[in-house]
Design an enzyme around this catalytic site. Structure first.
Site, PDB file in Angstrom:
ATOM      1  N   LYS A  56       0.834  -1.197   0.000  1.00  0.00           N
ATOM      2  CA  LYS A  56       0.000   0.000   0.000  1.00  0.00           C
ATOM      3  C   LYS A  56       0.876   1.256   0.000  1.00  0.00           C
ATOM      4  CE  LYS A  56      -1.656   2.440   3.224  1.00  0.00           C
ATOM      5  NZ  LYS A  56      -2.239   3.007   4.443  1.00  0.00           N
ATOM      6  N   ASP A 112      -6.189   0.655  -0.030  1.00  0.00           N
ATOM      7  CA  ASP A 112      -6.235   0.657   1.430  1.00  0.00           C
ATOM      8  C   ASP A 112      -7.602   0.123   1.843  1.00  0.00           C
ATOM      9  OD1 ASP A 112      -8.049   2.639   0.911  1.00  0.00           O
ATOM     10  OD2 ASP A 112      -7.297   3.986   2.469  1.00  0.00           O
TER      11      ASP A 112
END
Ligand code: SF4
Length: 235
Positions: free
Chosen positions: A140, A159
């Site tokens: 991420k 996310d």
């Protein structure tokens, strides 16, 4: 598409135009909304690639306002890998508190800075492999650094907001953010990849909230199948 693994969803892929229709609507709908913390740091504070990486590392499981304030405190004291590596871990802890897991994150920040200097000459890497080789940097963080700091159009950053909302839209049918990322490479036209995080995070913070999404006030309600939504919030 050899660089990315194939989708894990067993559902038939929706037409790409469905993704495009929602993304076009979101582009307009989020125009006047507050930017997420990482984009705000770059736009308002001209964050460097290094600072974008550190702020993203701090942001895991932390509210945007806390991430933003903690990042500004840390960067005011140490703006470069050299300066940050020289700070005692306790000082970093104090500067970034109350971000979640601030003790672990302080250790990761210090060690990432040390390795950045030792292995990369202080320059923030530009590849997924190099970025994720640094302490505390997962997919991420690496994807967001590639998109926000290096202007990559080849990455999708997933996310918790992107994972939740992509499933509500029926774009994917996945159990983890990593599965969602891989599925999105298949289902979304490349022109949207870099924008998916910005649009869906903004929407997730303001409208399509985790527990009580505000479906009654949602500008894209007519396009959304609301998969898995059982309770909605007040308008
Ligand atoms: S209609 Fe509801 S579930 Fe769909 S995007 Fe809007 S707030 Fe989210």
């Amino acid at each position: 598409m050899p660089r990315h693994a194939s989708a894990t969803s067993s559902a038939p892929a929706p037409p790409r135009r469905q993704v495009g229709a929602i993304m076009r609507r979101l582009k307009v709908a989020i125009r006047d909304m507050e930017l997420p913390a990482i984009e705000k740091l770059q736009e308002d504070n001209a964050a460097t690639a290094f600072q974008t990486m550190i702020a993203t590392l701090l942001s895991a499981q932390t509210k945007d306002a806390v991430t933003h304030a903690a990042s500004l405190r840390l960067f005011a004291r140490a703006a470069t890998p050299e300066a940050m590596a020289a700070l005692p871990a306790k000082t970093i802890e104090r500067l970034i508190y109350p971000v979640s897991f601030y003790r672990n994150k302080a250790r990761h920040v210090k060690e990432a800075c040390r390795q950045l200097l030792e292995r990369f000459g202080g320059v923030t890497p530009r590849t997924m492999e190099e970025l994720t080789s640094l302490p505390g940097v997962g997919r991420k963080t690496a994807n967001l650094v590639m998109i926000v700091a290096h202007q990559s159009a080849d990455n999708i950053c997933v996310d918790t907001h992107v994972h939740r909302i992509a499933n509500r839209f029926g774009w994917v049918e996945t159990r983890t953010p990593e599965q969602t990322e891989m599925a999105l490479y298949e289902v979304a036209a490349k022109r949207w990849w870099a924008d998916i995080n910005l649009y869906l995070v903004t929407w997730g913070q303001q409208v399509c909230k985790p527990v009580y999404p505000r479906c009654g006030a949602c500008a894209i309600a007519g396009l959304c199948p609301r998969i898995g939504v059982t309770r909605t919030g007040r308008v």
